[in-house]
Write an enzyme that holds these catalytic residues in place. Structure first.
Site, mmCIF file in Angstrom:
data_model
loop_
_atom_site.group_PDB
_atom_site.id
_atom_site.type_symbol
_atom_site.label_atom_id
_atom_site.label_comp_id
_atom_site.label_asym_id
_atom_site.label_seq_id
_atom_site.Cartn_x
_atom_site.Cartn_y
_atom_site.Cartn_z
ATOM 1 N N LYS A 271 0.858 -1.184 0.000
ATOM 2 C CA LYS A 271 0.000 0.000 0.000
ATOM 3 C C LYS A 271 0.889 1.227 0.000
ATOM 4 O O LYS A 271 2.065 1.175 0.375
ATOM 5 C CB LYS A 271 -0.896 0.019 1.240
ATOM 6 C CG LYS A 271 -2.193 0.792 1.052
ATOM 7 C CD LYS A 271 -3.213 0.029 0.227
ATOM 8 C CE LYS A 271 -4.526 0.788 0.113
ATOM 9 N NZ LYS A 271 -5.550 0.035 -0.621
ATOM 10 N N ASP B 283 -6.936 4.672 -4.688
ATOM 11 C CA ASP B 283 -7.551 4.462 -3.379
ATOM 12 C C ASP B 283 -8.240 5.779 -3.034
ATOM 13 O O ASP B 283 -8.464 6.626 -3.916
ATOM 14 C CB ASP B 283 -6.504 4.064 -2.324
ATOM 15 C CG ASP B 283 -7.119 3.547 -1.024
ATOM 16 O OD1 ASP B 283 -7.473 2.363 -0.975
ATOM 17 O OD2 ASP B 283 -7.242 4.327 -0.069
#
Length: 452
Positions: free
Chosen positions: A134, A174
């Site tokens: 991430k 995201d």
């Protein structure tokens, strides 16, 4: 089915000792530690049955790489700003690192690590060959001009490009990082590398993106819910659904619920929620989508005669009846009191469209009241599943039709549910724990086989 663990315990000596060492290393990373505890709590029966995997525990929680970097950029007035960029490459046992880029002022190493940790198990559940990671930055795109966001994205990628590649690490969008930002980052990556490979997913359709990628997380969450309901000999038709959020995940979850005959009662943002007791129409969701996703506005700007906007509150506390709750906004949006309000509303199923939106004590409330709880690593895996399909299409220089991608997404979500259900049955535990166990076993086996 075994009851959930007692509060404050992991439930196994090896797990507790590994968790204690992780806490000692990073005592202030509360979001990351919450995610680790939630997974480790589920794994006691696995470690008892397969003690050789105890050696994996601490390693699986320690990222392979944590990259922090400076992101300098100029605003439209010529003022220099500095943000902090992150890329946490958590685990590559199953394939290249894969996970999104979050652009939000709340982004921190703890949050990025928690998201990367969750991503490892989520990607494992898809059965696609993807590791977990991430990234992002503590940058707020709200209120910024296109030119300012472009300069930020180009500066961000100028550093990030050193660490990513189609076979090494494939980021995606995201929160705060839409296809618009992905496009600007991809353009900069190509300028820096002279390479047109599929290094990012969530791209535009004209340059390597996949059909239904924007819809995939919301659609996938609803497909997961339909599999749970099938086992209960029912479906979504006529059910009252509370949805939080009003970004892509929430909007497309709402569209799919409407398509399947459900009544979507709420959508929300950080300022409050909009409720329509009779259920929203597709035209209402279209209007909210235009305000929130297209125009980047606030939900309070939306007006209609059949509903009302409630400022400063979350939809979970509304004095109404719900059958299904889909938290699709952000982490830790459902606390204990919110969970108790949902129990009072009559909700029977909670499926997470967001990452870790439910606090631990709220999850305990759901279990205590026999509410089916589907964790995000399973229920919202549709987004990364279609990202994986985008990687496949890029590698083959193909673009599949909407029907092909949607069919593959449905199959993946069905198989994820079956894997979670079967693990829960084998280890006599909850669907939540079954998701953790099924995701963990594949990664642990690969790590042991590779000497990782």
């Amino acid at each position: 089915m075994a009851p959930p663990k007692e509060e404050g315990t992991i439930g196994n000596k090896a797990l507790q000792e590994a968790y204690d060492r992780i806490v000692a290393r990073d005592p202030d990373q509360k979001e990351f530690l919450q995610a680790v505890e939630e997974v480790f709590t589920s794994l006691a029966p696995v470690i008892e049955k397969k003690p050789e995997y105890a050696a994996v525990l601490e390693r699986i929680a320690e990222p392979e790489r944590q990259i922090l970097f400076r992101v300098p950029w100029f605003d439209d007035k010529g003022t220099l700003h500095i943000n902090r960029g992150f890329r946490v490459q958590t685990n590559s046992a199953l394939g290249p690192y894969k996970g999104g880029l979050r652009l939000a002022p709340s982004a921190s190493l703890s949050i990025i690590k928690f998201l990367g940790f969750e991503q490892v198990f989520k990607n494992s559940l898809t059965t696609l060959p993807m590791g977990g990671g991430k990234g992002g930055a503590d940058f707020n795109p709200k209120g910024r001009s296109n030119a300012e966001i472009t300069r930020f994205c180009q500066s961000f990628m100028t550093e990030l490009h050193k660490y990513i590649g189609p076979n090494e690490d494939v980021p995606a969008g995201d929160m705060g990082c839409s296809p618009r930002e992905i496009g600007w980052m991809y353009g900069q990556w190509k300028r820096l590398t002279s390479n047109a490979g599929g290094v990012l997913t969530g791209k535009g359709l004209t340059y390597g993106g996949s059909l239904i990628r924007p819809e995939s997380t919301g659609f996938g969450t609803v497909y997961f819910v339909t599999e749970i309901l099938k086992d209960q000999n029912t479906d979504l038709k006529g059910k009252r659904v509370a949805i939080s959020g009003s970004g892509n995940v929430a909007i497309y979850a709402a569209y799919k619920c409407l398509e399947l005959g459900a009544k979507v009662v709420t959508l929300s943002d950080s300022g409050g929620y909009h409720i329509v007791e009779e259920g929203m129409t597709k035209e209402m969701v279209d209007a909210i989508d235009d305000i929130k996703v297209v125009k980047k506005g606030r939900l309070s700007e939306y007006k209609n005669d059949k509903g009302k906007y409630v400022e400063g509150k979350k939809p979970w506390t509304a004095d109404t009846k719900y059958d299904v709750a889909l938290p699709c906004a952000t982490q830790n949006e459902i606390g204990k009191e919110d969970a108790e309000a949902l129990v009072k509303s009559g909700v029977k199923l909670v499926a997470e469209g967001a990452n870790m939106p439910t606090e631990s004590d709220a999850i305990a409330v759901f279990h205590k009241n026999n509410i089916v709880y589907a964790p995000g690593k399973a229920a919202n895996a549709g987004g990364v599943a279609v990202s994986g399909l985008e990687m496949s299409q890029n590698a083959m220089r193909l673009q599949w039709s909407t029907e092909e991608v949607d069919s593959k997404l449905k199959d993946i979500m069905t198989n994820i549910y079956k894997a979670c259900k079967n693990a829960a049955k084998e280890y006599d535990t909850t669907l939540q724990a079954g998701a953790n166990i099924a995701g963990f076993l594949k990664v642990a086996e690969a790590m042991v086989a590779q000497g990782m």
